[in-house]
Write an enzyme that holds these catalytic residues in place. Structure first.
Site, mmCIF file in Angstrom:
data_model
loop_
_atom_site.group_PDB
_atom_site.id
_atom_site.type_symbol
_atom_site.label_atom_id
_atom_site.label_comp_id
_atom_site.label_asym_id
_atom_site.label_seq_id
_atom_site.Cartn_x
_atom_site.Cartn_y
_atom_site.Cartn_z
ATOM 1 N N SER A 150 -56.928 -106.180 -128.449
ATOM 2 C CA SER A 150 -57.044 -105.218 -127.345
ATOM 3 C C SER A 150 -55.738 -104.433 -127.192
ATOM 4 O O SER A 150 -55.290 -103.791 -128.133
ATOM 5 C CB SER A 150 -57.425 -105.951 -126.061
ATOM 6 O OG SER A 150 -57.835 -105.063 -125.053
ATOM 7 N N GLU A 248 -68.734 -101.865 -127.789
ATOM 8 C CA GLU A 248 -67.564 -101.771 -126.914
ATOM 9 C C GLU A 248 -67.092 -100.320 -126.856
ATOM 10 O O GLU A 248 -67.186 -99.584 -127.834
ATOM 11 C CB GLU A 248 -66.448 -102.695 -127.365
ATOM 12 C CG GLU A 248 -65.972 -102.568 -128.806
ATOM 13 C CD GLU A 248 -64.800 -103.505 -129.075
ATOM 14 O OE1 GLU A 248 -63.789 -103.426 -128.349
ATOM 15 O OE2 GLU A 248 -64.898 -104.318 -130.013
ATOM 16 N N HIS A 271 -66.090 -106.653 -126.830
ATOM 17 C CA HIS A 271 -64.636 -106.640 -126.904
ATOM 18 C C HIS A 271 -64.045 -108.011 -127.253
ATOM 19 O O HIS A 271 -64.334 -109.014 -126.601
ATOM 20 C CB HIS A 271 -64.090 -106.155 -125.572
ATOM 21 C CG HIS A 271 -62.661 -105.721 -125.619
ATOM 22 N ND1 HIS A 271 -62.199 -104.730 -126.469
ATOM 23 C CD2 HIS A 271 -61.580 -106.129 -124.912
ATOM 24 C CE1 HIS A 271 -60.911 -104.559 -126.276
ATOM 25 N NE2 HIS A 271 -60.506 -105.394 -125.353
#
Length: 302
Positions: A150, A248, A271
């Protein structure tokens, strides 16, 4: 480089359906300091990989945790940059997930507690990460891989695209990179941000906009490459692997690296799905691919 598509397995289709139903009943994730305790509890629930020992340590003034697998290559190390939208996450909570990558790659792995926003906005996180990289080199580590998820994946890509005049050309700062669902465009300009809002049960544009503002601080142009590495000079990348799910809103952030990275696109995944090791078939598959890639890259010249 190339794009590799992975189909959704029947078992994972059922699991993802159940997960989506569950998440609809849950409050939205808070990407501000108020959400840190809940986020640490969530990511810290990942079970520890067998045969990996933990050791609390400090490198170049940055606290963190070592993950030391029993089977490891000499002279190599991995720096794992945790996610959390630049505002959440800790080395203590992420060490469990990182232990699986350490075991799969056969490399000692350090997870730093880099500076978080809003207390420490850009460029504090990058400064800490670069300090740790220099510190690893100072200990005699010959080859270094950087892995992040991320926001941490975005930081990994940003650091890989930067040049470091303090490091000799014959000894690059980073030898290989892996990014899991990387956030690479803080301007949120990609079409997928709107197109995949309904498909993504975890993240929204509003959440990301808040986190981007907290991290960027006084920087006005969110397209600055150090903040949004997809706008940087990707031609200078070391060998790079990226994993991302089709469901995502950050899919386009990963696909921006097609052509310079091996991009694995997983159908139906959301995600940072590799962290769901207990429930998804795709998760250990992605970890195994990542481990093999890191072993191959870090084993060169070690």
């Amino acid at each position: 480089m190339t794009r590799i598509n992975h189909p959704l397995s029947p078992a994972d289709r059922i699991t993802m359906g159940a997960m989506r139903a569950y998440l609809k009943l849950q409050p939205e994730m808070v990407l501000t300091p108020e959400g840190r305790e809940a986020y640490d509890a969530f990511i810290g629930a990942v079970p520890t990989a067998d045969g990996v020992m933990f050791e609390e340590a400090q490198i170049a003034g940055v606290d963190g945790w070592w993950c030391r697998p029993a089977d490891r290559q000499p002279g190599v190390a991995i720096l794992y940059i945790h996610g959390g939208a630049f505002t959440l996450g800790s080395a203590r909570s992420y060490r469990h997930f990182a232990s699986h990558l350490a075991r799969a790659a056969g490399a000692v792995t350090f997870v730093p507690d880099y500076a978080l926003a809003p207390e420490h906005p850009y460029p504090a996180a990058l400064t800490d990460i670069r300090s740790v990289l220099r510190g690893l080199r100072a200990t005699g580590v010959g080859r270094v891989g950087v892995v992040g998820d991320s926001a941490g994946g975005g930081l990994a890509l940003a650091i890989a695209q930067m040049t470091d005049p303090e490091v000799e050309a014959s000894l690059p700062v980073i030898d290989t990179v892996v990014a899991l669902s990387p956030w690479t465009d803080l301007s949120l300009a990609a079409p997928g941000i709107a197109e995949r809002t309904a498909a993504d049960p975890l993240l929204s544009r509003a959440q990301l906009k808040t986190a981007a503002s907290l991290y960027a601080g006084h920087v006005q142009d969110l397209r600055t490459p150090d903040l949004s590495p997809c706008f940087g000079l990707k031609g200078k990348m070391p060998p790079t692997m990226i994993h991302v799910g089709t469901d995502e809103i950050l899919l386009d952030d990963a696909l921006a690296y097609e052509g310079v990275a091996e991009v694995h696109v997983w159908s139906g995944m959301t995600h940072v799905f590799p962290a769901s090791l207990q429930s998804l078939e795709a998760a250990p598959e992605a970890i195994a691919l990542t481990g093999a890639f890191l072993r191959a890259q870090l084993g060169r010249g070690a």
